[in-house]
Design a protein around this motif. Structure first.
Motif, PDB file in Angstrom:
ATOM      1  N   THR A 138       1.932   2.870  -5.408  1.00  0.00           N
ATOM      2  CA  THR A 138       0.613   3.005  -5.892  1.00  0.00           C
ATOM      3  C   THR A 138      -0.259   1.325  -4.977  1.00  0.00           C
ATOM      4  N   ALA A 139      -1.852   1.400  -5.025  1.00  0.00           N
ATOM      5  CA  ALA A 139      -2.367  -0.088  -5.414  1.00  0.00           C
ATOM      6  C   ALA A 139      -1.666  -0.948  -3.964  1.00  0.00           C
ATOM      7  N   THR A 141       4.268   6.648 -14.645  1.00  0.00           N
ATOM      8  CA  THR A 141       3.455   5.620 -15.827  1.00  0.00           C
ATOM      9  C   THR A 141       3.454   5.499 -16.794  1.00  0.00           C
ATOM     10  N   VAL A 193      -3.525   6.762 -11.997  1.00  0.00           N
ATOM     11  CA  VAL A 193      -3.500   7.709 -11.461  1.00  0.00           C
ATOM     12  C   VAL A 193      -4.819   8.544 -10.486  1.00  0.00           C
ATOM     13  N   THR A 194      -4.638   8.966  -9.942  1.00  0.00           N
ATOM     14  CA  THR A 194      -5.320   9.463  -9.887  1.00  0.00           C
ATOM     15  C   THR A 194      -5.654  11.405  -9.320  1.00  0.00           C
ATOM     16  N   ILE A 226       5.667  11.885 -11.102  1.00  0.00           N
ATOM     17  CA  ILE A 226       4.700  10.243 -11.159  1.00  0.00           C
ATOM     18  C   ILE A 226       5.096   9.479 -12.698  1.00  0.00           C
ATOM     19  N   GLN A 231      -3.075   7.016 -19.427  1.00  0.00           N
ATOM     20  CA  GLN A 231      -2.796   7.587 -18.094  1.00  0.00           C
ATOM     21  C   GLN A 231      -1.787   9.082 -17.400  1.00  0.00           C
ATOM     22  N   ASP A 259      -3.977  12.060  -5.742  1.00  0.00           N
ATOM     23  CA  ASP A 259      -2.882  11.732  -5.486  1.00  0.00           C
ATOM     24  C   ASP A 259      -2.138  12.442  -6.250  1.00  0.00           C
ATOM     25  N   HIS A 261       3.117   4.001 -10.572  1.00  0.00           N
ATOM     26  CA  HIS A 261       1.883   3.488 -10.663  1.00  0.00           C
ATOM     27  C   HIS A 261       2.135   2.003 -11.617  1.00  0.00           C
ATOM     28  N   HIS A 262       3.443   1.905 -11.739  1.00  0.00           N
ATOM     29  CA  HIS A 262       4.015   0.005 -12.351  1.00  0.00           C
ATOM     30  C   HIS A 262       5.502   0.607 -12.704  1.00  0.00           C
ATOM     31  N   GLY A 299      -0.429  -1.941 -12.591  1.00  0.00           N
ATOM     32  CA  GLY A 299      -0.494  -0.913 -13.281  1.00  0.00           C
ATOM     33  C   GLY A 299      -1.951  -0.378 -12.708  1.00  0.00           C
ATOM     34  N   SER A 300      -1.966   0.773 -11.303  1.00  0.00           N
ATOM     35  CA  SER A 300      -2.796   0.779 -11.197  1.00  0.00           C
ATOM     36  C   SER A 300      -2.837   2.334 -11.660  1.00  0.00           C
TER      37      SER A 300
END
Length: 188
Positions: A144-145, A53, A29-30, A51, A58, A33, A14-15, A26-27
């Motif tokens: 991501t992103a 981040t 977290v979902t 994961i 997050q 996902d 995510h980053h 940085g995106s």
């Protein structure tokens, strides 16, 4: 209970990733996902799903979700979900993940990047599958992103070819891309 058959680790970064204009961001977290990639990973015998981040809020979100499904009420309500989410490990950086895998496997993993765009150091799915079958330490890196930042791509040993058809449209969700790639690499 981890039933890894592959020895393959995957990471969702995510980053640092890039946005539509190429800026490093940085995106978020979902929840989808976390769940869907863990389920795909468990289905195909992935060892761990990391994961990445660096953001505390997050990290707290991921921890709360995992706690609910692994040790909380969700664990008894849905044991299959618990089993999948037990693959998930949280890390603050890709470097941390590489150190964890190096310690676990006693070797630095080969870093295999993914992208919706063709990359210079592309390795075929069959060649990566052969590395997996030879039990090489491999970390498959997803972004991501709008994809992994250039500094992450520079770290990779190789990249897989993009997933998709020749339609001119290639904007799969990362969940879909992970599932397709795992199927290509780990199906019998």
């Amino acid at each position: 209970m981890n039933s890894s058959i592959s020895g393959l680790d995957i990471v969702l970064v995510h980053h640092p990733v890039v946005n539509a204009t190429g800026e490093i961001i940085g995106s978020a977290v979902t929840n989808l996902d976390i769940h869907d990639i863990a389920r795909a990973g468990r289905t195909y015998g992935v060892d761990n799903y990391y994961i990445v981040t660096p953001y505390e809020d997050q990290q707290m979100l991921v921890t709360e979700i995992l706690d609910h499904w692994i040790t909380g009420h969700g664990a008894s309500r849905n044991p299959a979900r618990k089993e999948a989410l037990e693959l998930v490990q949280l890390a603050d950086s890709l470097d941390t993940v590489i150190k964890l895998i190096t310690k676990k496997r006693n070797q630095v993993p080969q870093l295999i990047g993914t992208s919706a765009k063709v990359q210079e150091k592309t390795l075929s799915y069959s060649d990566v599958r052969a590395k997996i079958n030879e039990k090489e330490a491999i970390l498959l890196i997803f972004g991501t992103a709008h994809g992994l930042a250039p500094q992450v791509m520079e770290m990779t040993n190789y990249c897989l070819p993009p997933v998709g058809a020749n339609t001119g449209y290639n904007h799969l969700s990362v969940r879909s891309a992970v599932s397709i790639i795992l199927d290509r690499l780990l199906s019998a």
